[in-house]
Design a protein around this motif. Structure first.
Motif, PDB file in Angstrom:
ATOM      1  N   GLU A  94      65.570  39.565  66.374  1.00 23.88           N
ATOM      2  CA  GLU A  94      66.251  38.824  65.309  1.00 23.88           C
ATOM      3  C   GLU A  94      67.732  38.572  65.593  1.00 23.88           C
ATOM      4  OE1 GLU A  94      65.066  40.780  61.673  1.00 23.88           O
ATOM      5  OE2 GLU A  94      63.010  40.093  62.113  1.00 23.88           O
ATOM      6  N   SER A  95      68.333  39.474  66.373  1.00 25.30           N
ATOM      7  CA  SER A  95      69.761  39.312  66.684  1.00 25.30           C
ATOM      8  C   SER A  95      70.006  38.173  67.677  1.00 25.30           C
ATOM      9  CB  SER A  95      70.297  40.613  67.279  1.00 25.30           C
ATOM     10  OG  SER A  95      69.607  40.878  68.491  1.00 25.30           O
ATOM     11  N   GLU A  96      68.939  37.616  68.245  1.00 27.44           N
ATOM     12  CA  GLU A  96      69.108  36.623  69.312  1.00 27.44           C
ATOM     13  C   GLU A  96      68.828  35.186  68.890  1.00 27.44           C
ATOM     14  OE1 GLU A  96      67.172  37.984  72.990  1.00 27.44           O
ATOM     15  OE2 GLU A  96      69.218  38.758  73.201  1.00 27.44           O
ATOM     16  N   THR A  97      68.665  34.954  67.595  1.00 29.81           N
ATOM     17  CA  THR A  97      68.276  33.598  67.177  1.00 29.81           C
ATOM     18  C   THR A  97      69.331  32.555  67.555  1.00 29.81           C
ATOM     19  OG1 THR A  97      69.236  33.976  64.999  1.00 29.81           O
ATOM     20  CG2 THR A  97      66.870  34.389  65.220  1.00 29.81           C
ATOM     21  N   SER A  98      70.590  32.971  67.681  1.00 32.81           N
ATOM     22  CA  SER A  98      71.638  31.987  67.977  1.00 32.81           C
ATOM     23  C   SER A  98      71.620  31.514  69.432  1.00 32.81           C
ATOM     24  CB  SER A  98      73.003  32.562  67.624  1.00 32.81           C
ATOM     25  OG  SER A  98      73.196  33.739  68.354  1.00 32.81           O
ATOM     26  N   LYS A  99      70.618  31.973  70.202  1.00 32.53           N
ATOM     27  CA  LYS A  99      70.494  31.484  71.582  1.00 32.53           C
ATOM     28  C   LYS A  99      69.405  30.426  71.716  1.00 32.53           C
ATOM     29  CE  LYS A  99      71.321  35.789  74.103  1.00 32.53           C
ATOM     30  NZ  LYS A  99      70.517  36.727  74.903  1.00 32.53           N
ATOM     31  N   TYR A 100      68.662  30.185  70.632  1.00 33.57           N
ATOM     32  CA  TYR A 100      67.446  29.363  70.757  1.00 33.57           C
ATOM     33  C   TYR A 100      67.298  28.353  69.633  1.00 33.57           C
ATOM     34  CZ  TYR A 100      65.920  33.248  73.756  1.00 33.57           C
ATOM     35  OH  TYR A 100      65.832  34.200  74.735  1.00 33.57           O
TER      36      TYR A 100
END
Ligand code: G1P
Length: 295
Positions: free
Chosen positions: A166-172
């Motif tokens: 969930e912490s990685e949504t800003s990459k996709y």
């Protein structure tokens, strides 16, 4: 019945800044996993899925990518003279029929949507694939083949999808879906690189797409989106309301983010361990690494 997908766009104009200084004088797509450059993994996957026409969207300094798929007469005759048939066989894997690869320049770095739009005249009025070579997917049935089969059922646009932290949504690109547990899921919303607090889910778009030509018409007039770039995600999102709409495809396989150093190293180890000529040495080396690290 949807038309057969025979064309693939490979956007390879990026500067590869995340791998500087390695990419100062070499395209990042030429970086090698074991003994093959990233671009070959993408091309092998595409060919296995029945793609016959490849459109490289390139930029200055990317000439070696085109050379890579050309014949190398001096090298071939030298290997022949020396009887190195195994290496000749390896080289043959890079042979492409005349005219199979076309190149288009993306003169300005205006985003992924713009890169795909640059290829519009060569795509014409048919469905096409987009492959981002940074995403390497290890699977029994090549990911794009899985998608071609699935899209033949659903029609419309299809994007490869995978759950991410969930912490990685800003990459996709992130999908909002009606999840009924099947591999193909109907997309009801799609947003480029949202902050975790605003992401509709943790289902991320991975770099394999099958798109309908309507997306190119949308890109003709599309305004810049996230980061001031013309986003492919936004153009695809415009097709959600229609029928057959947009589909996420939860592929079977392991994806490596070879656009990041850590992902690239993981892919190197994983592909190395799959090779019968390297496996034993590499496994022994890993076992001998400081045991404290492997805890
Ligand atoms: C691109 C797309 C993004 C997608 C990602 C997959 O982003 O814009 O929607 O999730 O590829 O790898 P990039 O990684 O080029 O910034």
């Amino acid at each position: 019945m949807p038309r057969k997908v025979t064309k693939a766009v490979l956007p390879i104009a990026g500067l590869g800044t995340r791998f500087l200084p390695a990419t100062k004088s070499m395209p990042k797509e030429m970086m090698t996993l074991v003994d093959r450059p990233l671009i070959q993994y993408a091309m092998d996957e595409a060919r296995a899925a029945g793609i016959t026409d490849f459109i490289f969207v390139t930029a200055r300094g990317k000439g070696s990518l085109v050379d890579y798929f050309d014949r190398a007469p001096e090298l071939e005759s030298s290997l022949k003279e020396k009887g190195k048939t195994d290496l000749l066989d390896e080289l043959a894997r890079t042979d492409m029929p005349s005219g199979a690869i076309s190149t288009i320049r993306q003169q300005q770095a205006k985003g992924l949507g713009h890169a795909v739009w640059c290829a519009r005249r060569l795509i014409g009025d048919e469905p096409f694939a987009v492959i981002l070579p940074d995403d390497v997917i290890d699977s029994e049935t090549p990911c794009l083949q899985q998608m071609v089969d699935a899209q033949a059922e659903t029609g419309g646009c299809m994007v490869a999808a995978m759950e991410v932290d969930e912490s990685e949504t800003s990459k996709y690109g992130i999908l909002d879906v009606t999840d009924d547990g099947s591999a193909s899921v109907r997309v009801s919303g799609m947003v480029e690189k949202p902050d975790p607090s605003e992401a509709p889910s943790n289902l991320a778009v991975i770099g394999r797409y099958i798109l309908t030509p309507e997306v190119l018409d949308v890109l003709d007039h599309q305004d810049p989106g996230k980061g001031g770039e013309i986003q492919l995600t936004d153009a695809i999102a415009s097709q959600i309301a229609g029928d057959p709409g947009v589909w996420g495809f939860k592929f079977d396989g392991r994806r490596f983010d070879c656009g990041s150093k850590s992902g690239f190293l993981q892919a190197t180890v994983s592909y190395g361990l799959k090779r019968s000529d390297l496996r034993d040495d590499l496994a022994e080396f890993i076992r001998d690494i400081d045991p404290a690290l492997l805890k």
